[in-house]
Design a protein around this motif. Structure first.
Motif, PDB file in Angstrom:
ATOM      1  N   GLU A 263      12.453  28.026  -7.819  1.00 52.68           N
ATOM      2  CA  GLU A 263      11.969  28.108  -6.441  1.00 52.68           C
ATOM      3  C   GLU A 263      12.260  26.814  -5.699  1.00 52.68           C
ATOM      4  O   GLU A 263      12.167  25.734  -6.271  1.00 52.68           O
ATOM      5  CB  GLU A 263      10.454  28.335  -6.403  1.00 52.68           C
ATOM      6  CG  GLU A 263      10.044  29.758  -6.691  1.00 52.68           C
ATOM      7  CD  GLU A 263       9.704  29.939  -8.146  1.00 52.68           C
ATOM      8  OE1 GLU A 263       9.933  28.997  -8.936  1.00 52.68           O
ATOM      9  OE2 GLU A 263       9.227  31.031  -8.503  1.00 52.68           O
ATOM     10  N   GLY A 264      12.587  26.953  -4.434  1.00 49.50           N
ATOM     11  CA  GLY A 264      12.770  25.775  -3.597  1.00 49.50           C
ATOM     12  C   GLY A 264      11.414  25.260  -3.160  1.00 49.50           C
ATOM     13  O   GLY A 264      10.514  26.056  -2.839  1.00 49.50           O
ATOM     14  N   ILE A 265      11.240  23.927  -3.179  1.00 50.28           N
ATOM     15  CA  ILE A 265       9.963  23.329  -2.779  1.00 50.28           C
ATOM     16  C   ILE A 265      10.232  22.415  -1.597  1.00 50.28           C
ATOM     17  O   ILE A 265      11.151  21.599  -1.624  1.00 50.28           O
ATOM     18  CB  ILE A 265       9.358  22.487  -3.930  1.00 50.28           C
ATOM     19  CG1 ILE A 265       9.063  23.365  -5.132  1.00 50.28           C
ATOM     20  CG2 ILE A 265       8.114  21.737  -3.475  1.00 50.28           C
ATOM     21  CD1 ILE A 265       7.873  24.272  -4.971  1.00 50.28           C
ATOM     22  N   LEU A 266       9.411  22.565  -0.567  1.00 51.17           N
ATOM     23  CA  LEU A 266       9.587  21.761   0.630  1.00 51.17           C
ATOM     24  C   LEU A 266       8.207  21.297   1.062  1.00 51.17           C
ATOM     25  O   LEU A 266       7.311  22.113   1.283  1.00 51.17           O
ATOM     26  CB  LEU A 266      10.196  22.656   1.709  1.00 51.17           C
ATOM     27  CG  LEU A 266      11.046  22.012   2.770  1.00 51.17           C
ATOM     28  CD1 LEU A 266      12.254  21.343   2.157  1.00 51.17           C
ATOM     29  CD2 LEU A 266      11.496  23.077   3.752  1.00 51.17           C
ATOM     30  N   LEU A 267       8.017  19.961   1.141  1.00 48.93           N
ATOM     31  CA  LEU A 267       6.737  19.439   1.611  1.00 48.93           C
ATOM     32  C   LEU A 267       6.986  18.857   2.993  1.00 48.93           C
ATOM     33  O   LEU A 267       7.896  18.053   3.178  1.00 48.93           O
ATOM     34  CB  LEU A 267       6.231  18.367   0.638  1.00 48.93           C
ATOM     35  CG  LEU A 267       4.807  17.877   0.858  1.00 48.93           C
ATOM     36  CD1 LEU A 267       3.812  19.017   0.674  1.00 48.93           C
ATOM     37  CD2 LEU A 267       4.477  16.747  -0.114  1.00 48.93           C
ATOM     38  N   VAL A 268       6.166  19.320   3.953  1.00 48.89           N
ATOM     39  CA  VAL A 268       6.403  18.939   5.344  1.00 48.89           C
ATOM     40  C   VAL A 268       5.149  18.255   5.879  1.00 48.89           C
ATOM     41  O   VAL A 268       4.039  18.738   5.643  1.00 48.89           O
ATOM     42  CB  VAL A 268       6.717  20.207   6.172  1.00 48.89           C
ATOM     43  CG1 VAL A 268       6.976  19.853   7.619  1.00 48.89           C
ATOM     44  CG2 VAL A 268       7.923  20.923   5.593  1.00 48.89           C
ATOM     45  N   ASN A 269       5.294  17.118   6.567  1.00 47.89           N
ATOM     46  CA  ASN A 269       4.114  16.438   7.109  1.00 47.89           C
ATOM     47  C   ASN A 269       3.679  17.079   8.424  1.00 47.89           C
ATOM     48  O   ASN A 269       4.331  17.997   8.926  1.00 47.89           O
ATOM     49  CB  ASN A 269       4.341  14.927   7.239  1.00 47.89           C
ATOM     50  CG  ASN A 269       5.398  14.595   8.272  1.00 47.89           C
ATOM     51  OD1 ASN A 269       5.762  15.440   9.086  1.00 47.89           O
ATOM     52  ND2 ASN A 269       5.890  13.377   8.226  1.00 47.89           N
ATOM     53  N   LYS A 270       2.562  16.555   8.979  1.00 45.84           N
ATOM     54  CA  LYS A 270       2.009  17.283  10.130  1.00 45.84           C
ATOM     55  C   LYS A 270       2.887  17.167  11.370  1.00 45.84           C
ATOM     56  O   LYS A 270       2.743  17.948  12.301  1.00 45.84           O
ATOM     57  CB  LYS A 270       0.574  16.860  10.400  1.00 45.84           C
ATOM     58  CG  LYS A 270       0.361  15.422  10.823  1.00 45.84           C
ATOM     59  CD  LYS A 270      -1.115  15.265  11.209  1.00 45.84           C
ATOM     60  CE  LYS A 270      -1.409  13.891  11.762  1.00 45.84           C
ATOM     61  NZ  LYS A 270      -1.247  12.804  10.808  1.00 45.84           N
ATOM     62  N   SER A 271       3.857  16.217  11.350  1.00 40.25           N
ATOM     63  CA  SER A 271       4.781  16.173  12.480  1.00 40.25           C
ATOM     64  C   SER A 271       5.974  17.107  12.270  1.00 40.25           C
ATOM     65  O   SER A 271       6.901  17.125  13.073  1.00 40.25           O
ATOM     66  CB  SER A 271       5.329  14.757  12.668  1.00 40.25           C
ATOM     67  OG  SER A 271       4.404  13.793  12.296  1.00 40.25           O
ATOM     68  N   GLY A 272       5.948  17.849  11.170  1.00 39.05           N
ATOM     69  CA  GLY A 272       7.020  18.821  10.937  1.00 39.05           C
ATOM     70  C   GLY A 272       8.228  18.233  10.237  1.00 39.05           C
ATOM     71  O   GLY A 272       9.271  18.869  10.173  1.00 39.05           O
ATOM     72  N   GLU A 273       8.093  16.986   9.702  1.00 36.99           N
ATOM     73  CA  GLU A 273       9.237  16.364   9.013  1.00 36.99           C
ATOM     74  C   GLU A 273       9.140  16.561   7.513  1.00 36.99           C
ATOM     75  O   GLU A 273       8.052  16.510   6.934  1.00 36.99           O
ATOM     76  CB  GLU A 273       9.269  14.858   9.307  1.00 36.99           C
ATOM     77  CG  GLU A 273       9.602  14.540  10.734  1.00 36.99           C
ATOM     78  CD  GLU A 273       9.024  13.197  11.171  1.00 36.99           C
ATOM     79  OE1 GLU A 273       9.277  12.828  12.319  1.00 36.99           O
ATOM     80  OE2 GLU A 273       8.303  12.554  10.373  1.00 36.99           O
ATOM     81  N   VAL A 274      10.306  16.770   6.897  1.00 35.54           N
ATOM     82  CA  VAL A 274      10.348  17.011   5.459  1.00 35.54           C
ATOM     83  C   VAL A 274      10.063  15.699   4.720  1.00 35.54           C
ATOM     84  O   VAL A 274      10.659  14.668   5.024  1.00 35.54           O
ATOM     85  CB  VAL A 274      11.750  17.523   5.057  1.00 35.54           C
ATOM     86  CG1 VAL A 274      11.835  17.727   3.556  1.00 35.54           C
ATOM     87  CG2 VAL A 274      12.057  18.813   5.803  1.00 35.54           C
TER      88      VAL A 274
END
Ligand SMILES: Nc1ncnc2c1ncn2[C@@H]1O[C@H](COP(=O)(O)OP(=O)(O)OP(=O)(O)O)[C@@H](O)[C@H]1O
Ligand SMILES: [Mg+2]
Length: 593
Positions: A263-274
């Motif tokens: 599975e691909g994992i993507l963590l994004v901060n509250k400003s929408g940046e990876v």
């Protein structure tokens, strides 16, 4: 400034100040002591002159202003190496060892003369116009035998003489000061060493720690604050190393998990940046991790649906599950975006993305397959039903045509049985549990067996069938039964799609570590655009003709599966009306796959 230098300088400064104070006070003391003793010396010289004068008086000297008195003064002056002046009571200078008394003015107002005339010892230090230098004067009264003050005897020496002696003393002391300072500087350097050296070592260690070197340790051999500090620093280094090792192993674990995940994992901060990604993301979206970290999802991954799901999860703080599609290359993805909170308490969105393209494809194929099978079964079954109905009606009345119907019934049933057999073969080949036992197989034997089994059928249809096998041919690793099925299907097609009078060649050739099985006919051929499709299940170029020839369109999908099982490649060379050549290329047994 370095601490060592500071220490040395402050030691030297203290030493210099102490010594200077000592010199200054000692100098003043020495000077006054020296002048005092000189004064006493001059006084005693003056008294000696007085005694000599008194003696001269005893010998009959009446007037002080006489050549005898002057001669005595000059004699005494040269032997004492002092300036001697004889002054009368009224201040007139009668004799002087260093000047002409005639040119000298009246000395009555000189302080030392005044004091001597008053019966005391006079003393003064001042500039002398006659000798042109600063002089120290001591004057005593000159009394006659009857104790009458008749004049003054004055003895003087130039102060420069005194200063010369004093300067010599100061010079010696200065040399002592300089030598002492040098000794102090060296000594303070030696004394500062036990403080400076460990501090330098500490600096080096801390510098190393800042550069990830946590293996340095300090010797703890001082039983003082420096020893304590060294111990504390050593403990700090050990603790830091343990913590960093722990963190590293935790990080390695997380990385291992992230890297091995499908599975691909993507963590994004509250400003929408990876902020975090894994290799699966790179594979799925065909991007580089470096190009997406720190950038907004929509700019780096360019999936509007993913961006929307991430923002929805961030703003609504709830899990978002969705299925999305990517174009060129086409991909089906299942998204699960969860709101999470990191260790700093910041809100983030964690997207787990699974590539379900294949799954979707399989699902679609399965659906198509069921539709196709039902459809394919329906046609022969309807035919059978029709035939059996007709037969029921005609069996008593028309036994002759009934026999024809039964023959057709039998043919339809054979087709049906053939189809069911092929379906079973195919499902066996497709089932993932089915792993074939591979053994060395002589393809020559397989081909000649199939060839002879078709000889009769071919000649029955007016076709010439030739089989060409080289004398010795290497074996391949495979499943003999499957290889028989494959060859049979290819020869069956060649016979089926070649009109009477045609020619069929079956050949084996060794070429470049491979054995090629070639089945060539000069039959109806296949249109170029149809070639990619003939390996699909149930695909027949000419549906009506296919049914007439009893084909179900499964033969070549079986061939394809078997070829794949044997790591063989298939190539088709065909054109409409020009015949077809099917070549299956098998790797030879002893070459590694
Ligand atoms: N040698 C050939 N010459 C011309 N067309 C061929 C040849 N081999 C296959 N084809 C075409 O490819 C189609 C698919 O072949 P395939 O063997 O899969 O099915 P089939 O022969 O129709 O039925 P079966 O399942 O009984 O083999 C055929 O229907 C035919 O149109
Ligand atoms: Mg066929």
């Amino acid at each position: 400034m370095r601490i060592g230098k500071k220490l040395i300088l402050s030691y030297a400064l203290i030493a210099t100040i102490v010594l200077l104070i000592a010199i200054l006070s000692l100098g003043a003391f020495v000077k006054s002591f020296y002048i005092n003793s000189l004064t006493h010396q001059l006084e005693s010289q003056a008294n000696t002159v007085r005694v000599a004068m008194n003696e001269l008086e005893g010998w009959g000297l009446k007037d002080l202003n006489s050549p005898d008195a002057r001669a005595l003064i000059n004699k005494l002056g040269s032997s004492m190496q002092s300036r001697i002046t004889l002054i009368r009571k009224d201040g007139a200078v009668l004799a002087d060892t260093n000047a002409n008394p005639e040119t000298m003015d009246n000395h009555a107002s000189r302080p030392e003369v005044k004091a001597a005339l008053a019966g005391k010892v006079g003393r003064s230090e001042r500039f002398s116009a006659n000798t042109r230098q600063v002089m120290l004067y001591v004057a005593v009264p000159y009394k006659t035998y009857d104790n009458q003050i008749k004049g003054v005897i004055r003895v003087a020496i130039p102060v420069s003489e005194i200063n010369k002696s004093l300067n010599q003393i100061v010079g010696v002391v200065l040399i002592i000061v300089i030598l002492t300072t040098i000794v102090m500087v060296i000594a303070s350097g030696v004394l500062a060493n036990p403080i400076v050296k460990p501090i330098r070592r500490m600096m080096k260690m801390v510098e190393g720690m800042a550069n990830d070197d946590l293996e340095q340790r300090l010797p703890v051999n001082q039983n003082d604050e420096i020893g304590e500090l060294s111990k504390l620093l050593n403990n700090l280094a050990v603790n830091m190393r343990d913590k960093i090792d722990e963190l590293k192993s935790e990080k390695a674990k997380v990385e291992l998990i992230l890297n091995s995940m499908a599975e691909g994992i993507l963590l994004v901060n509250k400003s929408g940046e990876v902020v975090l990604t894994n290799p699966a993301i790179e594979r799925i979206f065909k991007v580089k991790a470096n190009d997406i970290i720190g950038r907004p999802v929509i700019h780096s991954i360019r999936s509007y649906d993913l961006d929307r799901a991430v923002h929805e999860s961030l703003s609504l703080e709830r899990e978002v599950v969705d299925e999305i599609e990517l174009q060129s290359p086409f991909r089906s993805l299942r998204l699960r975006v969860m709101p999470v909170v990191n260790s700093l308490g910041e809100k983030q969105a964690l997207a787990v993305i699974r590539d379900i393209t294949r799954q979707k494809q399989v699902e679609r194929l399965r659906k198509d397959f069921i539709v196709n099978v039902s459809h394919e079964l329906k046609t022969p079954l309807t035919g059978l039903k029709l035939l059996s109905d007709t037969l029921l009606r005609s069996i008593d009345t028309d036994p002759k045509s009934s026999k024809i119907f039964i023959k057709r019934l039998d043919k339809e049933l054979s087709t049906l049985i053939n189809m069911v057999r092929e379906l079973i073969d195919l499902s066996k080949l497709e089932s993932p549990q089915q792993s074939i036992e591979k053994e060395p197989v002589d393809l020559g034997e397989v081909v000649s067996e199939v060839g002879s089994s078709f000889t009769q059928l071919a000649s029955g249809r007016g076709l010439s069938l030739s089989v060409n096998i080289p004398e010795s041919i290497p074996t391949i690793l495979g499943d003999r039964d499957q290889l028989l099925t494959l060859t049979r299907n290819l020869v069956d097609n060649a016979i089926r799609y070649t009109p009477a009078g045609g020619k069929i060649d079956i050949k084996l050739e060794e070429n470049n570590n491979h054995i090629n099985l070639i089945v060539k006919d000069n039959g109806i051929g296949i249109a170029k655009r149809e070639i990619p499709r003939i390996f699909e299940r149930f695909y027949r170029v000419d549906k009506a003709r296919g049914r007439e020839t009893g084909g179900t369109g499964l033969g070549l999908s079986i061939v394809k599966h078997i070829a794949e099982n044997h790591r063989a490649t298939i190539s088709v060379d065909s054109a409409l009306g020009m015949g077809s050549t099917f070549t299956i290329s098998f790797p030879i047994a002893d070459t590694p796959p």
